[in-house]
Design a protein around this motif. Structure first.
Motif, short mmCIF file in Angstrom:
data_model
loop_
_atom_site.label_atom_id
_atom_site.label_comp_id
_atom_site.label_asym_id
_atom_site.label_seq_id
_atom_site.Cartn_x
_atom_site.Cartn_y
_atom_site.Cartn_z
N ALA A 1 0.82 -1.22 0.00
CA ALA A 1 0.00 0.00 0.00
C ALA A 1 0.85 1.26 0.00
O ALA A 1 0.46 2.30 -0.55
CB ALA A 1 -0.92 0.00 1.22
N PHE A 2 2.04 1.16 0.62
CA PHE A 2 2.96 2.30 0.64
C PHE A 2 3.24 2.77 -0.79
O PHE A 2 3.45 3.95 -1.06
CB PHE A 2 4.26 1.89 1.33
N PHE A 3 3.24 1.81 -1.72
CA PHE A 3 3.57 2.10 -3.12
C PHE A 3 2.34 2.36 -3.97
O PHE A 3 2.32 3.29 -4.77
CB PHE A 3 4.36 0.92 -3.72
N THR A 4 1.30 1.52 -3.78
CA THR A 4 0.15 1.67 -4.67
C THR A 4 -0.61 2.95 -4.40
O THR A 4 -1.33 3.44 -5.26
CB THR A 4 -0.80 0.45 -4.54
N GLU A 5 -0.44 3.52 -3.20
CA GLU A 5 -1.12 4.78 -2.90
C GLU A 5 -0.23 6.00 -3.16
O GLU A 5 -0.67 7.14 -3.00
CB GLU A 5 -1.61 4.79 -1.45
N ALA A 6 1.01 5.76 -3.55
CA ALA A 6 1.92 6.86 -3.84
C ALA A 6 1.60 7.41 -5.23
O ALA A 6 1.08 6.68 -6.07
CB ALA A 6 3.37 6.37 -3.79
N PRO A 7 1.90 8.68 -5.47
CA PRO A 7 2.49 9.64 -4.55
C PRO A 7 1.42 10.33 -3.68
O PRO A 7 0.31 10.52 -4.12
CB PRO A 7 3.16 10.65 -5.48
N ARG A 8 1.84 10.67 -2.48
CA ARG A 8 0.94 11.35 -1.54
C ARG A 8 1.32 12.81 -1.34
O ARG A 8 0.53 13.59 -0.84
CB ARG A 8 1.02 10.67 -0.17
N HIS A 9 2.56 13.15 -1.65
CA HIS A 9 3.08 14.46 -1.24
C HIS A 9 3.28 15.41 -2.41
O HIS A 9 4.03 16.37 -2.32
CB HIS A 9 4.40 14.26 -0.49
N THR A 10 2.62 15.14 -3.50
CA THR A 10 2.78 15.92 -4.73
C THR A 10 1.58 16.85 -4.90
O THR A 10 0.54 16.66 -4.26
CB THR A 10 2.84 14.95 -5.92
N PRO A 11 1.72 17.85 -5.78
CA PRO A 11 0.59 18.78 -5.99
C PRO A 11 -0.69 18.04 -6.38
O PRO A 11 -1.79 18.46 -6.04
CB PRO A 11 1.08 19.68 -7.12
N ARG A 12 -0.56 16.96 -7.13
CA ARG A 12 -1.69 16.09 -7.42
C ARG A 12 -1.25 14.65 -7.19
O ARG A 12 -0.08 14.32 -7.35
CB ARG A 12 -2.14 16.24 -8.88
N ARG A 13 -2.22 13.80 -6.80
CA ARG A 13 -1.92 12.38 -6.70
C ARG A 13 -2.17 11.74 -8.06
O ARG A 13 -2.31 12.44 -9.06
CB ARG A 13 -2.75 11.76 -5.57
N ARG A 14 -2.18 10.43 -8.15
CA ARG A 14 -2.31 9.81 -9.47
C ARG A 14 -3.56 10.31 -10.19
O ARG A 14 -4.61 10.44 -9.59
CB ARG A 14 -2.35 8.29 -9.36
N LEU A 15 -3.40 10.56 -11.46
CA LEU A 15 -4.48 11.16 -12.25
C LEU A 15 -5.17 10.09 -13.09
O LEU A 15 -4.56 9.10 -13.51
CB LEU A 15 -3.90 12.28 -13.12
N ASP A 16 -6.45 10.32 -13.33
CA ASP A 16 -7.28 9.34 -14.02
C ASP A 16 -7.10 9.47 -15.54
O ASP A 16 -7.76 10.29 -16.18
CB ASP A 16 -8.75 9.56 -13.62
N GLU A 17 -6.20 8.68 -16.07
CA GLU A 17 -5.88 8.79 -17.49
C GLU A 17 -6.98 8.17 -18.36
O GLU A 17 -7.16 8.55 -19.52
CB GLU A 17 -4.53 8.15 -17.78
N THR A 18 -7.70 7.20 -17.80
CA THR A 18 -8.80 6.59 -18.56
C THR A 18 -9.89 7.63 -18.84
O THR A 18 -10.34 7.79 -19.96
CB THR A 18 -9.40 5.43 -17.77
N ARG A 19 -10.24 8.35 -17.80
CA ARG A 19 -11.25 9.40 -17.97
C ARG A 19 -10.77 10.44 -18.98
O ARG A 19 -11.55 10.89 -19.84
CB ARG A 19 -11.50 10.04 -16.61
N ALA A 20 -9.50 10.84 -18.89
CA ALA A 20 -8.97 11.85 -19.82
C ALA A 20 -9.08 11.39 -21.26
O ALA A 20 -9.34 12.19 -22.17
CB ALA A 20 -7.52 12.18 -19.47
N ALA A 21 -8.88 10.10 -21.49
CA ALA A 21 -8.88 9.59 -22.87
C ALA A 21 -10.28 9.24 -23.36
O ALA A 21 -10.57 9.32 -24.55
CB ALA A 21 -7.96 8.38 -22.97
N ARG A 22 -11.16 8.82 -22.44
CA ARG A 22 -12.50 8.43 -22.88
C ARG A 22 -13.35 9.65 -23.23
O ARG A 22 -14.09 9.65 -24.19
CB ARG A 22 -13.21 7.61 -21.79
#
Lengths: 505, 450, 125
Positions: A468-489
């Motif tokens: 979980a330490f990895f799959t939830e990273a990054p936590r300390h960035t201006p944005r966390r992981r972004l939804d690329e599927t939504r962006a492309a659909r």
């Protein structure tokens, strides 16, 4: 202490401030540029004047400065930290280069000034050409390609022109190793060539026997990267080149990795017919968040007559810019507007002058030393894909993460939290979950050690079962992981006024 | 050597850690014949910052900058005043020394500016979508022609005689070895009148420029309709983006793809490069577009953010089936463009455009008083073609350069083998052109032509 | 009476006499991940076996769907343009790509039946 700290009331977090789009700020009447009132005369637009507003926002100068300053603070950059992106050569960008490019005698030159008024600019282009030829041992250089991929196009079009000129235009196959950059097959296709893949061997090199097997009289050329995308020198390169030439084909070398050998190896000695040089990699000009680069392409005697226009030549009286066919030249055409990426040429020349032949030799040595140091320090814990020594970059795969529930991508995102830009991931395609690290020569030993310490600690954490330490990273960035599927659909590629505002128009 | 942090002690310790005997040991995979005895005698040894500065400043001093005297040069490169703020902001290391925004969590600065850039480009061209930039307008036009062929599945491209010769040559060259045929019409200062008759259902696209290379502004609406009746896409090139602050944009006239050269805003002339290609099209063609695209999305916490999107069009995924081989674009020049545009805003951009046009109107008024000179272009933005009957325009330009005046760009520079164009001269005014400059040009031309 | 056939490229054909419906398998959609774009062939397009018939894209990958048999397209699944995720949700049902009339049902002999395909997929994992 909680993971991401207590939420603030504004969404801002100290130095990190949320920033709306310019279209959500300002006022249409405001401006950050004062201009004189235009004289009031009848226009000569022939009735084609714009009707209605454009829809641009209006901001004053201080608002604009603050907007872009805040946005800049959401970027990682070499100035701020280690950026080991494999095959990208993120080295330090000297500011002297910037100062030189801004001298009014270079920056304020119009491309169509009379030749007599731009002798210094032509001298810059000529000197840079001379030195690129001196470093590579090649016959000619086309300065105009705007980037690496554009330089590939230059080299491959020159090959096509040379084949046509000798009546061998029916040769349409280009051999491309499976480990190649995606630009190689894309470029070959643009030149009307068909791509034939060449497998690698267990040593991470081109399989010489398979390569010879693939060479027949339909082959126009090969596109090879050396050092290759696994960070290894193709030690059979002379034999490969000989086989290519015996088959009547040409040898294109992808110069993305020139930083490993600059000032040590002349690529002409390897039997190369064409190679692009990324000035924004090997020659330290800034990447600028994605360009502009420059991809001058050096050519062998066999391809030199086909170099695209324009050319810069020196005659007794000074320098000339040749923009149309003269004499024996058979240029395949023109690659871009004007005379190439002149502003980048000045920066690259400033770098070569600063480094000199001795400095470039030291730089490629240090780049290779730094990569081997990463390979040595990380190789005992991570899983190197191939035995060393490597050249300027070290390749690992994801075997060390097997069973941990952590992917290469997760690992990279955790590196971001630790303050490092991740390495290149999932490239080259020939190993599973690739991690390609290129430290460059401009990192200190302390910087490499800090990076290695962090990566080794992360590897321990991954194998301790804390996925979980990895799959939830990054936590300390201006944005966390972004939804690329939504962006492309449902692509949203520009700002639109909110619906009520539209209705009010 | 100031750019290299390692000390000799570091190198020794690192070699020991690696288990290598020497630096040369690390290069043992390089064939010995390519490594030993290689000399680089053509290059100097390393130099101090002072020495490099002195040397390059001496080279710069051998040029005479466009701003050193009156300058009327255009022909695709326009000299505008760039606010100090632009250069200050683009030199922030976080913009200057970042890579392509592959890791969106730490690249929101670049991505948001690209999204703003795309929106500004779409707005001023009157188009639905725009990409994150091409190398320059010339390569942008070439890519637009290839894109039109993908959209229409047709294999012929027609380039009008009013298109910048560099754009036309680049397009022909780019597509030379593909299955797409490019026909470039002869240079034609007379506008778009005869183009409708050349349209047919075999054409993928017609490429025109507005204002055209000779400065002429045309209403493209009827041409666009005629194109669409034959299933032909209309590609419109714009060499001077400032015109879009005053003139009906190509999108409003029915263009399908618009390509513009952006470097006149935000960047100095730089002897013509690097530029930035603005590239816009209809939304329905977006999956055929070349280049990078920034798109809006949300992060895991539901906050708005931006990513590079629709990247399956691109070479790193699609390889030989990609829409283009482009990878790096012109990010920093695009950033400079977008900052300059933001500073201008609606009020500043439209005023800048009006100021440029009025300067040109003023200049044309003065030139029309010069004996032996004819202004050819009837409707224009900030540049016109003049003819100097019986004269070699290039010779006149050289003569005026001797007097410190950059009078214009002679057509013979582009078409040396067309004697009928030898008396043609492109003359341009921008907001940087003063009344004194115009009078100096008119005076000098009057004297030289007398 | 509908019979299911499979290809090694993870396409399925539901054949009913001379007509067939074509799609990609559950295994294929899982490998691709979130599907973001599908381009299906137009009605009337003639396909030879092995021709590129459709394009399918996820965020990080693009691949072609090849015609598993020769014939003429009678319908493309237009609904996928706006809802490409249907291929993930229901690959064997609403996520179909196109329907075609078969030119030579003998070509089906080269394809796998359910049992053979299951074994083929098991061999890949």
């Amino acid at each position: 202490m909680t993971d991401r700290g207590t939420p603030t009331l504004t969404g801002n977090r100290g130095l990190r401030i949320e920033e709306p789009l310019i279209f959500e700020q300002g006022h249409p009447g405001k401006t950050g540029v004062d201009l004189p009132e235009p004289p009031d005369m009848p226009d000569r637009l022939g009735g084609l004047a714009r009707t209605g507003p454009i829809g641009l926002p209006g901001l004053s100068e201080p608002e604009v400065v603050r907007h872009y300053t805040r946005l800049s603070q959401k970027n990682y950059a070499i100035d701020a930290g280690f950026y080991p992106l494999g095959s990208c050569t993120m080295k330090h960008n000297p500011r002297l280069n910037e100062r030189m490019a801004r001298l009014p005698g270079f920056a304020d030159l119009h491309p169509f000034q009379p030749e007599s008024t731009v002798q210094g600019a032509l001298a810059v282009m000529h000197r840079l050409s001379d030195w690129l030829l001196g470093l590579t041992g090649m016959q000619a250089v086309a300065l105009s390609p705007a980037a690496g991929a554009h330089g590939e196009l230059c080299g491959m079009q020159a090959i096509r022109a040379a084949l046509d000129a000798r009546g061998a235009g029916e040769r349409r196959i280009v051999l491309v190793p499976d480990s190649a950059h995606g630009t190689n097959p894309a470029t070959a296709a643009l030149c009307g060539f068909k791509v034939r893949g060449v497998p690698g061997d267990a040593r991470g090199r081109v399989d010489l026997d398979a390569f010879r097997e693939a060479l027949d009289d339909g082959v126009a050329g090969v596109m090879l990267t050396n050092p290759n995308t696994c960070g290894l020198f193709e030690n059979d390169i002379m034999d490969l080149a000989t086989a290519v030439h015996e088959a009547g084909a040409y040898f294109y070398l992808d110069g993305a990795n020139f930083n490993a050998i600059v000032g040590r190896v002349k690529i002409a000695d390897l039997g190369v017919d064409a190679m692009h040089i990324n000035l924004h990699k090997t020659f330290s000009t800034p990447h600028g968040g994605g360009g502009p680069g420059a991809g001058p392409t050096v050519l062998s005697a066999a391809l030199a007559p086909f170099a695209p226009l324009p050319h810069v030549v020196a005659d007794g009286a000074g320098y000339r810019l040749i923009e149309h066919v003269e004499g024996e030249m058979q240029p395949f055409g023109r690659m871009k507007g004007f005379h190439g990426q002149f502003g980048v040429f000045v920066r690259a020349l400033s770098y070569v002058m600063s480094m000199g032949a001795d400095g470039l030799r030291q730089a490629s040595g240090d780049a290779v030393l730094n990569a081997n140091y990463l390979l040595a320090r990380l190789g005992e814990t991570l899983t190197p894909s191939f035995a060393g020594p490597c050249m300027h970059e070290a390749l690992f795969d994801d075997r060390f993460l097997k069973g941990s529930g952590v992917s290469t991508l997760d690992f990279a995102k955790a590196m971001i939290d630790e303050g490092f830009h991740p390495m290149t991931m999932y490239f080259p395609l020939v190993v599973h979950g690739a991690m390609l690290m290129e430290p460059t020569e401009t990192e200190s030993r302390d910087s490499l050690d800090a990076f290695c310490d962090a990566v080794l600690a992360l590897a321990d954490r991954a194998r301790s079962g804390d996925a979980a330490f990895f799959t939830e990273a990054p936590r300390h960035t201006p944005r966390r992981r972004l939804d690329e599927t939504r962006a492309a659909r449902q692509p949203v590629l520009r700002w639109e006024p909110p619906e009520p505002a539209k209705a009010a128009e | 050597m100031r750019y290299l942090p390692l000390t000799d002690d570091d190198r020794r310790a690192m070699l020991a850690r690696i288990g290598a005997a020497s630096m040369d040991d690390l290069f043992r995979d390089v064939p010995a014949e390519a490594l030993t005895g290689v000399r680089f005698d053509d290059l100097p040894d390393h130099a101090t910052e002072m020495a490099v500065e002195r040397d390059l400043a001496a080279l710069a001093a051998r040029n005479s900058p466009a701003g050193a005297g009156p300058c009327f040069l255009g022909a695709g490169a326009y000299r505008h005043h760039v606010p100090a703020t632009v250069d200050h902001l683009i030199q922030r290391g976080e913009f200057l020394t970042a890579y392509t925004p592959y890791q969106p969590e730490v690249s929101q600065g670049t991505l948001q500016t690209l999204y703003e850039f795309q929106t500004q480009v779409a707005l001023i061209t009157g188009m639905e979508v725009a990409n994150a930039s091409m190398y320059d307008a010339a390569t942008g036009v070439a890519e637009a022609a290839a894109m039109a062929s993908r959209v229409t599945r047709r294999k012929r491209v027609l380039v009008a005689g009013g298109v910048h010769p560099h754009y036309a040559d680049t397009t022909a060259s780019f597509l030379r070895y593909t299955d797409i045929d490019v026909e470039v019409l002869d240079p034609d200062p007379m506008g778009i009148a005869d183009l409708i008759g050349r349209l047919n259902e075999g054409l993928a696209c017609l490429v025109v420029q507005n204002p055209d290379f000779f400065g002429r502004l045309s209403d493209l609406s009827a041409l666009a309709q005629a194109c669409h009746a034959e299933g032909v896409l209309l590609v419109v090139a714009v060499a001077e983006p400032v015109s879009l602050g005053l003139v009906t944009p190509p999108g409003a006239m029915g263009a399908d793809i618009v390509v513009a050269e952006g470097h006149a805003l935000g960047s100095p002339l730089n002897f013509g490069g690097p530029g930035v290609g603005l590239f816009a099209s209809r939304k329905k063609f977006v999956r055929h577009m070349p280049g990078r695209l920034a798109g809006e999305t949300v992060d895991e916490d539901g906050r708005r953010g931006w990513v590079l999107t629709l990247s399956t069009r691109e070479q790193h995924i699609r390889r030989e089936k990609a829409t283009s081989n482009i990878c790096t674009n012109s990010g920093l020049v695009a950033l400079a463009w977008t900052i300059h545009m933001t500073l201008l805003g609606e009020a500043g951009f439209t005023r800048l455009a009006r100021l440029n046009h009025m300067k040109a109107v003023e200049l044309v008024g003065l030139l029309e008083t010069v004996p032996g000179l004819t202004v050819v272009t009837p409707t224009f933005f900030n540049e016109v073609l003049v003819r100097l009957p019986g004269q070699d325009a290039a010779g006149i330009v050289d003569a005026l350069a001797e007097r410190g005046i950059l009078a214009g760009v002679p057509l013979s520079r582009f078409w040396p083998t067309y004697p009928e164009l030898a008396d043609g001269l492109l003359v341009c005014a921008t907001e940087t052109t003063e009344r004194d400059d115009m009078e100096a040009l008119a005076r000098a031309l009057t004297e030289v032509l007398a | 009476m509908t019979t299911l056939y499979y290809t090694e490229d993870h396409e399925w054909l539901a054949v009913n006499g001379e007509t067939a419906t074509v799609g990609i398998t559950d295994y294929a959609q899982k490998q691709l991940g979130d599907i973001v774009f599908v381009e299906v062939p137009e009605e009337g397009k003639t396909l030879a076996k092995g021709d590129e018939a459709a394009v399918i894209e996820s965020v990080k990958a693009a691949s072609e769907v090849y015609a598993p048999a020769s014939g003429t397209v009678t319908e493309g699944n237009e609904a996928l343009a706006d809802a490409p995720g249907t291929v993930n949700d229901d690959p064997m049902g609403d996520g179909w790509f196109f329907k075609m009339t078969l030119e030579d049902t003998g070509e089906l002999d080269d394809l796998m039946d359910q049992e053979a395909y299951d074994a083929f997929v098991a061999g890949l994992e």
